[in-house]
Design a protein around this motif. Structure first.
Motif, PDB file in Angstrom:
ATOM      1  N   TYR A   1      -5.796  10.534 -14.904  1.00 21.85           N
ATOM      2  CA  TYR A   1      -4.890  10.244 -13.627  1.00 21.85           C
ATOM      3  C   TYR A   1      -5.868  10.591 -12.547  1.00 21.85           C
ATOM      4  O   TYR A   1      -5.800   9.625 -11.575  1.00 21.85           O
ATOM      5  CB  TYR A   1      -3.662  11.025 -13.671  1.00 21.85           C
ATOM      6  CG  TYR A   1      -2.867  10.770 -12.412  1.00 21.85           C
ATOM      7  CD1 TYR A   1      -2.441   9.608 -12.203  1.00 21.85           C
ATOM      8  CD2 TYR A   1      -2.531  12.029 -11.615  1.00 21.85           C
ATOM      9  CE1 TYR A   1      -1.503   9.597 -11.064  1.00 21.85           C
ATOM     10  CE2 TYR A   1      -1.513  12.019 -10.734  1.00 21.85           C
ATOM     11  CZ  TYR A   1      -1.086  10.861 -10.323  1.00 21.85           C
ATOM     12  OH  TYR A   1      -0.390  10.793  -9.318  1.00 21.85           O
ATOM     13  N   PRO A   2      -6.542  11.747 -12.239  1.00 20.48           N
ATOM     14  CA  PRO A   2      -7.186  11.771 -11.032  1.00 20.48           C
ATOM     15  C   PRO A   2      -8.342  10.891 -10.993  1.00 20.48           C
ATOM     16  O   PRO A   2      -8.720  10.413  -9.712  1.00 20.48           O
ATOM     17  CB  PRO A   2      -7.526  13.326 -11.174  1.00 20.48           C
ATOM     18  CG  PRO A   2      -6.710  14.070 -12.213  1.00 20.48           C
ATOM     19  CD  PRO A   2      -6.423  13.026 -13.112  1.00 20.48           C
ATOM     20  N   ARG A   3      -8.930  10.499 -12.006  1.00 12.40           N
ATOM     21  CA  ARG A   3     -10.008   9.553 -12.065  1.00 12.40           C
ATOM     22  C   ARG A   3      -9.321   8.226 -11.592  1.00 12.40           C
ATOM     23  O   ARG A   3      -9.982   7.484 -10.895  1.00 12.40           O
ATOM     24  CB  ARG A   3     -10.753   9.591 -13.084  1.00 12.40           C
ATOM     25  CG  ARG A   3     -11.657  10.604 -13.551  1.00 12.40           C
ATOM     26  CD  ARG A   3     -12.806  10.253 -14.388  1.00 12.40           C
ATOM     27  NE  ARG A   3     -12.408   9.728 -15.618  1.00 12.40           N
ATOM     28  CZ  ARG A   3     -11.577  10.404 -16.837  1.00 12.40           C
ATOM     29  NH1 ARG A   3     -11.604  11.855 -16.545  1.00 12.40           N
ATOM     30  NH2 ARG A   3     -11.421   9.757 -17.630  1.00 12.40           N
TER      31      ARG A   3
ATOM     32  N   GLU B   1       1.349  10.883  -5.838  1.00 13.23           N
ATOM     33  CA  GLU B   1       2.182  12.150  -5.923  1.00 13.23           C
ATOM     34  C   GLU B   1       2.181  12.807  -7.253  1.00 13.23           C
ATOM     35  O   GLU B   1       2.310  14.287  -7.338  1.00 13.23           O
ATOM     36  CB  GLU B   1       3.432  11.746  -5.322  1.00 13.23           C
ATOM     37  CG  GLU B   1       3.502  11.368  -3.801  1.00 13.23           C
ATOM     38  CD  GLU B   1       4.771  10.792  -3.237  1.00 13.23           C
ATOM     39  OE1 GLU B   1       5.703  11.048  -3.896  1.00 13.23           O
ATOM     40  OE2 GLU B   1       4.726  10.179  -2.359  1.00 13.23           O
ATOM     41  N   SER B   2       2.231  11.658  -8.272  1.00 16.87           N
ATOM     42  CA  SER B   2       2.505  12.426  -9.804  1.00 16.87           C
ATOM     43  C   SER B   2       2.132  11.216 -10.742  1.00 16.87           C
ATOM     44  O   SER B   2       2.442  10.060 -10.353  1.00 16.87           O
ATOM     45  CB  SER B   2       3.710  12.835  -9.896  1.00 16.87           C
ATOM     46  OG  SER B   2       4.949  11.928  -9.982  1.00 16.87           O
ATOM     47  N   LEU B   3       1.807  11.606 -11.889  1.00 18.89           N
ATOM     48  CA  LEU B   3       1.688  10.806 -12.724  1.00 18.89           C
ATOM     49  C   LEU B   3       3.046  10.237 -13.362  1.00 18.89           C
ATOM     50  O   LEU B   3       3.133   8.701 -13.527  1.00 18.89           O
ATOM     51  CB  LEU B   3       1.037  11.356 -14.050  1.00 18.89           C
ATOM     52  CG  LEU B   3       0.801  10.634 -15.411  1.00 18.89           C
ATOM     53  CD1 LEU B   3      -0.095   9.186 -15.093  1.00 18.89           C
ATOM     54  CD2 LEU B   3       0.256  11.441 -16.485  1.00 18.89           C
TER      55      LEU B   3
ATOM     56  N   PRO C   1       0.883  -1.162   0.002  1.00 19.92           N
ATOM     57  CA  PRO C   1       0.081  -0.068   0.106  1.00 19.92           C
ATOM     58  C   PRO C   1       0.865   1.335  -0.066  1.00 19.92           C
ATOM     59  O   PRO C   1       0.610   2.281  -0.591  1.00 19.92           O
ATOM     60  CB  PRO C   1      -1.008  -0.134   1.299  1.00 19.92           C
ATOM     61  CG  PRO C   1      -0.887  -1.553   1.523  1.00 19.92           C
ATOM     62  CD  PRO C   1       0.352  -2.194   1.060  1.00 19.92           C
ATOM     63  N   GLU C   2       1.977   1.332   0.777  1.00 16.95           N
ATOM     64  CA  GLU C   2       2.933   2.483   0.958  1.00 16.95           C
ATOM     65  C   GLU C   2       3.506   2.884  -0.684  1.00 16.95           C
ATOM     66  O   GLU C   2       3.624   4.012  -1.026  1.00 16.95           O
ATOM     67  CB  GLU C   2       3.965   2.374   1.716  1.00 16.95           C
ATOM     68  CG  GLU C   2       3.670   1.992   3.044  1.00 16.95           C
ATOM     69  CD  GLU C   2       3.140   0.427   3.380  1.00 16.95           C
ATOM     70  OE1 GLU C   2       2.241   0.327   4.435  1.00 16.95           O
ATOM     71  OE2 GLU C   2       3.437  -0.283   2.442  1.00 16.95           O
TER      72      GLU C   2
END
Length: 155
Positions: A128-130, A51-53, A43-44
């Motif tokens: 990416y946000p979705r 954090e970013s694409l 999970p980590e």
């Protein structure tokens, strides 16, 4: 003046590209390849993808998870195009550069396609946000940690 047959061929190519997802072999949307299931991240690690694409795309499992998500939205070709352009940047041979450029142009640019950085921008701002809100990603981040023996207890 454009010949009728040229217009027909152009439309046929366009339709072929738009319906490419139908050619996929019995792939169930949202499911990762069996091989990828064996290397499921902690999970980590999955949280870092939030954090970013870029952090998502450099991780093998993250890339596969994002691809599976994009497949459900019928926008996997955006990722394919971006990856093809990234591969192109790594080519040193001039003849291979020309060949790869023609292939990329023919597959992604020639018929109603966007340019590379616009594709990345669309993925970063839209898909990416979705993906970060998707059940697939949330399940990866919230999975229970397997109970393992502590490696720090050895002397």
């Amino acid at each position: 003046m454009v010949d009728f047959s040229e217009k027909y061929l152009e439309r046929a190519k366009d339709m072929k590209n738009r319906l490419a997802f139908l050619r996929k072999r019995n792939e169930s949307p949202g499911k990762l390849d069996k091989a990828m299931k064996s290397i499921k991240p902690a999970p980590e690690e999955a949280m870092k993808w939030g954090e970013s694409l870029d952090k998502l795309l450099v991780h093998k499992y993250g890339l596969a998870a994002f691809r599976a998500f994009l497949r459900t939205e019928f926008s996997e070709e955006n990722l394919d195009f971006w990856l093809a352009c990234e591969d192109y940047k790594k080519i040193k041979s001039q003849s291979k550069l020309a060949s790869k450029a023609k292939k990329i142009f023919g597959e992604y640019i020639a018929i109603q396609s966007c340019k590379e950085r616009r594709i990345y921008g669309l993925m970063e701002k839209d898909s990416y946000p979705r993906f970060l809100r998707s059940e697939l990603y949330v399940d990866l981040v919230n999975q229970k940690k397997p109970s393992t023996t502590s490696t720090s207890s050895s002397s």
